[in-house]
Design an enzyme around this catalytic site. Structure first.
Site, PDB file in Angstrom:
ATOM      1  N   GLY A  51     -25.639-113.413 -79.467  1.00 38.91           N
ATOM      2  CA  GLY A  51     -25.145-113.087 -80.798  1.00 38.91           C
ATOM      3  C   GLY A  51     -25.772-111.839 -81.389  1.00 38.91           C
ATOM      4  O   GLY A  51     -25.915-110.812 -80.739  1.00 38.91           O
ATOM      5  N   ARG A 110     -21.131-108.245 -72.792  1.00 34.98           N
ATOM      6  CA  ARG A 110     -20.475-109.431 -72.229  1.00 34.98           C
ATOM      7  C   ARG A 110     -19.565-109.064 -71.061  1.00 34.98           C
ATOM      8  O   ARG A 110     -19.409-109.854 -70.117  1.00 34.98           O
ATOM      9  CB  ARG A 110     -19.690-110.165 -73.320  1.00 34.98           C
ATOM     10  CG  ARG A 110     -20.596-110.929 -74.272  1.00 34.98           C
ATOM     11  CD  ARG A 110     -19.836-111.558 -75.404  1.00 34.98           C
ATOM     12  NE  ARG A 110     -20.700-112.450 -76.182  1.00 34.98           N
ATOM     13  CZ  ARG A 110     -20.414-112.911 -77.377  1.00 34.98           C
ATOM     14  NH1 ARG A 110     -19.273-112.565 -77.951  1.00 34.98           N
ATOM     15  NH2 ARG A 110     -21.246-113.707 -78.007  1.00 34.98           N
TER      16      ARG A 110
END
Length: 408
Positions: free
Chosen positions: A365, A40
């Site tokens: 995820g 991320r």
């Protein structure tokens, strides 16, 4: 939707202007506060770098984990600031607070091209408050950090796709106060999801795993009419197997979803695909002894922890001809080597289809974590999403507050 992008903002001119960027820097940490997957952070770099190179004074806000009672040392963004600086190739300051005296002083001292990371936005409980006035007050303080000395407003760039499904101060409310733009990551994610939510090129395959049917019910019903096949694995498959009348032993089971799964199997019999074999063990442990059994013959006293090789072969055959693939959720407990083969096999099948020209999306995820943990290159897939929950809600047809507020 008439959403302006960060490229539009840069074209308007940002040199010397304060820009607040909401990034998604919620990365996993080990017990020693080492980042175990910087995905991320890496995904946030293009937007911040573009603004830096255009001469903006960049203030980044983000969260880490779920602090419950204000600041908690284990949720500090200190390791994130260091890593972000390394990936940007420049120093990133970390404010000692969220919108307090240190953040304000540091923001006022920024020069063109500087980057300031605010401390964990969730250290301020107003961020996630259900009270509009409380969130609005925090949003105003965030906006003040990028205001010009003469009081003219800065700008806001929404680049944290993993949180755009939340109506939070740094995601939604601040966008009502400042000229707002979509960052490169958010724009790319929305473009990808529009393709998946529309009529993707057929054959269209969906691969769903993870623990709970209830988490994926909306996606199943939304995509069943568009997809040619929906492959079901992970813990959620046992509720479907129970709906077929099979015993699932001690496997994960949502008893209150069995009737729903039975109805789904009736309604979408030509689309839903279940495992034919299961890897079971007598305990949930990395050192448990694994054995492969037929899906309809799970022994009492055992629990399913992965799909079996026959299921991988079946699913891989389905995926080999697909032109559009969406995958969300691992096939088993991939963190345990003995129960990782199902997830790896399906991921490799998706990668192989991508190599033959399929458009593949890994839905963030645990799926994204699995890709990296199993050593598969990111570029084996067309797109790896940074927002699992946001991706699912978009595909369910739900409105995402953090996207809607940019459309103005």
């Amino acid at each position: 939707m008439a959403i302006k992008s960060v490229d539009d903002l840069i074209a308007e001119g940002v040199s010397g202007r304060g820009v607040l960027v909401r990034s998604d820097l919620n990365v996993p940490l080990d017990d020693d506060a080492n980042i175990t997957d910087p995905g991320r952070i890496i995904a946030s770099v293009p937007t911040i770098k573009a603004l830096v190179e255009a001469g903006a004074k960049v203030v980044v806000t983000a969260h880490l984990g779920r602090p419950k009672n204000g600041p908690e040392a284990k949720f500090s963004l200190a390791p994130v600031a260091t890593a972000l600086g390394e990936h940007l190739g420049r120093h990133v300051q970390l404010a000692g607070d969220v919108v307090g005296t240190d953040a304000l002083a540091r923001a006022e001292g920024l020069t063109d091209g500087d980057v300031l990371l605010l401390e964990n936005i969730r250290f301020d409980p107003r961020e996630t408050s259900k009270d509009d006035a409380e969130r609005g007050a925090l949003a105003r303080q965030l906006a003040e950090l990028v205001a010009a000395p003469d009081g003219s407003p800065g700008a806001f760039v929404s680049d944290g796709f993993g949180v755009v499904h939340r109506k939070q101060a740094s995601v939604y409310d601040v966008a009502t106060l400042l000229p707002s733009y979509a960052g490169k990551l958010v724009a790319a994610e929305v473009a990808v999801l529009q393709k998946l939510a529309g009529e993707g090129e057929a054959p269209y395959a969906v691969v769903l795993g993870g623990s709970k049917v209830s988490d994926k019910l909306g996606v199943i019903t939304s995509l069943a009419a568009k997809a040619d096949s929906i492959v079901i694995g992970g813990g959620m498959c046992f509720t479907f197997l129970a709906a077929q009348g099979y015993s699932v032993g001690n496997s994960l089971l949502e008893a209150d979803m069995v009737d729903t799964c039975r109805q789904l199997l009736d309604d979408y019999a030509d689309v839903l695909r279940l495992p034919v074999d299961i890897v079971v063990a007598d305990k949930f442990s990395a050192d448990a002894t694994a054995q492969t059994v037929a899906a309809e013959a799970i022994p009492e006293g055992t629990m399913g922890l992965d799909i079996g090789p026959g299921s991988v072969e079946r699913f891989a055959a389905l995926l080999s001809n697909a032109k559009t693939i969406f995958w969300n959720g691992p096939m088993g407990v991939f963190e345990f080597p003995a129960f990782a083969a199902g997830t790896k096999g399906v991921a490799e099948a998706i990668a192989a289809a991508t190599g033959k020209g399929a458009f593949s999306v890994v839905g963030g995820g645990d799926s994204a974590a699995a890709v990296r943990a199993l050593g598969l290159p990111d570029d084996d897939f067309s797109h790896i999403s940074t927002g699992g929950g946001a991706s699912l809600e978009y595909l369910e047809g739900k409105a995402l507050p953090g996207i809607q507020v940019l459309d103005k």
